[in-house]
Design a protein around this motif. Structure first.
Motif, PDB file in Angstrom:
ATOM      1  N   GLY A  93      36.056  35.584   1.008  1.00 45.32           N
ATOM      2  CA  GLY A  93      35.769  35.595   2.438  1.00 45.32           C
ATOM      3  C   GLY A  93      34.387  36.124   2.764  1.00 45.32           C
ATOM      4  N   SER A  94      33.911  37.129   2.024  1.00 39.99           N
ATOM      5  CA  SER A  94      32.577  37.656   2.321  1.00 39.99           C
ATOM      6  C   SER A  94      31.491  36.637   1.986  1.00 39.99           C
ATOM      7  CB  SER A  94      32.325  38.992   1.606  1.00 39.99           C
ATOM      8  OG  SER A  94      32.425  38.855   0.211  1.00 39.99           O
ATOM      9  N   ASP A  95      31.709  35.810   0.959  1.00 44.73           N
ATOM     10  CA  ASP A  95      30.761  34.735   0.656  1.00 44.73           C
ATOM     11  C   ASP A  95      30.738  33.717   1.799  1.00 44.73           C
ATOM     12  OD1 ASP A  95      30.100  35.734  -1.902  1.00 44.73           O
ATOM     13  OD2 ASP A  95      31.774  34.673  -2.820  1.00 44.73           O
ATOM     14  N   HIS A 119      31.600  34.261   4.867  1.00 45.32           N
ATOM     15  CA  HIS A 119      30.996  34.944   6.010  1.00 45.32           C
ATOM     16  C   HIS A 119      29.474  34.928   5.875  1.00 45.32           C
ATOM     17  CE1 HIS A 119      31.017  37.802   9.363  1.00 45.32           C
ATOM     18  NE2 HIS A 119      30.047  38.425   8.733  1.00 45.32           N
ATOM     19  N   ALA A 120      28.970  35.171   4.673  1.00 44.14           N
ATOM     20  CA  ALA A 120      27.522  35.150   4.448  1.00 44.14           C
ATOM     21  C   ALA A 120      26.949  33.768   4.721  1.00 44.14           C
ATOM     22  CB  ALA A 120      27.206  35.576   3.014  1.00 44.14           C
ATOM     23  N   ARG A 121      27.682  32.735   4.336  1.00 44.95           N
ATOM     24  CA  ARG A 121      27.209  31.371   4.601  1.00 44.95           C
ATOM     25  C   ARG A 121      27.038  31.147   6.093  1.00 44.95           C
ATOM     26  NH1 ARG A 121      29.117  27.130   6.883  1.00 44.95           N
ATOM     27  NH2 ARG A 121      28.314  25.084   6.379  1.00 44.95           N
ATOM     28  N   GLN A 122      27.994  31.617   6.866  1.00 43.85           N
ATOM     29  CA  GLN A 122      27.967  31.365   8.307  1.00 43.85           C
ATOM     30  C   GLN A 122      27.003  32.282   9.055  1.00 43.85           C
ATOM     31  OE1 GLN A 122      31.843  31.528  10.089  1.00 43.85           O
ATOM     32  NE2 GLN A 122      31.140  30.616  11.991  1.00 43.85           N
ATOM     33  N   HIS A 123      26.813  33.515   8.560  1.00 43.66           N
ATOM     34  CA  HIS A 123      26.060  34.513   9.314  1.00 43.66           C
ATOM     35  C   HIS A 123      24.884  35.105   8.532  1.00 43.66           C
ATOM     36  CE1 HIS A 123      29.218  34.429  12.333  1.00 43.66           C
ATOM     37  NE2 HIS A 123      30.105  34.561  11.363  1.00 43.66           N
ATOM     38  N   MET A 179      23.008  38.783   8.855  1.00 37.81           N
ATOM     39  CA  MET A 179      23.224  39.767   7.797  1.00 37.81           C
ATOM     40  C   MET A 179      21.891  40.287   7.260  1.00 37.81           C
ATOM     41  SD  MET A 179      26.443  38.011   5.827  1.00 37.81           S
ATOM     42  CE  MET A 179      26.626  39.269   4.583  1.00 37.81           C
TER      43      MET A 179
END
Length: 96
Positions: free
Chosen positions: A37-39, A41-45, A49
Motif C-alpha cells: 500500500g505504501s508503494d 500511495h507513493a505512486r499516487q502522491h 511526499m
C-alpha cells in the motif's frame, strides 16, 4: 534484471542493470516481492511526499530517476560488498 519501477508517475516492469554491492551492502537474488500500500500511495502522491520529506529534513525520492518499488521481499544472499561482516553464507534466505 527485471524490476517494478516507478517512472514518470507510473509503475512499469522493465529491465535494468544488475546491481553490484557497495561498501556495507549485501547483494541478494529476489525470490518473491510484493508491492504494498505504501508503494501505491507513493505512486499516487509522490510529488507531495517529496515536498513533505524536504519539510521534515529527510532525503526525498528523486522523481527524475527510476525508483524501484517493492521493499517487502524474500531473497537469498548472493554476494557481499566491502566492509560487510559476512555472518550469513551465500544462499541464506532472508526477508524484509
Amino acid at each position: 534484471m527485471r524490476a517494478a519501477i516507478f517512472r514518470n508517475g507510473e509503475i512499469v516492469v522493465d529491465r535494468m542493470a544488475d546491481p553490484t554491492p557497495g561498501p556495507g551492502q549485501v547483494l541478494v537474488k529476489t525470490l518473491a516481492c510484493g508491492i504494498c500500500g505504501s508503494d501505491l500511495h507513493a505512486r499516487q502522491h509522490a510529488p507531495r511526499m517529496v515536498e513533505m520529506a524536504r519539510k521534515v529534513g529527510r532525503k526525498p525520492m528523486d522523481l527524475s530517476r527510476d525508483v524501484v518499488f517493492g521493499h517487502e521481499f524474500c531473497c537469498e544472499i548472493v554476494d557481499f560488498g566491502p566492509g560487510t561482516e559476512r555472518k550469513l553464507r551465500p544462499g541464506t534466505r532472508v526477508c524484509s
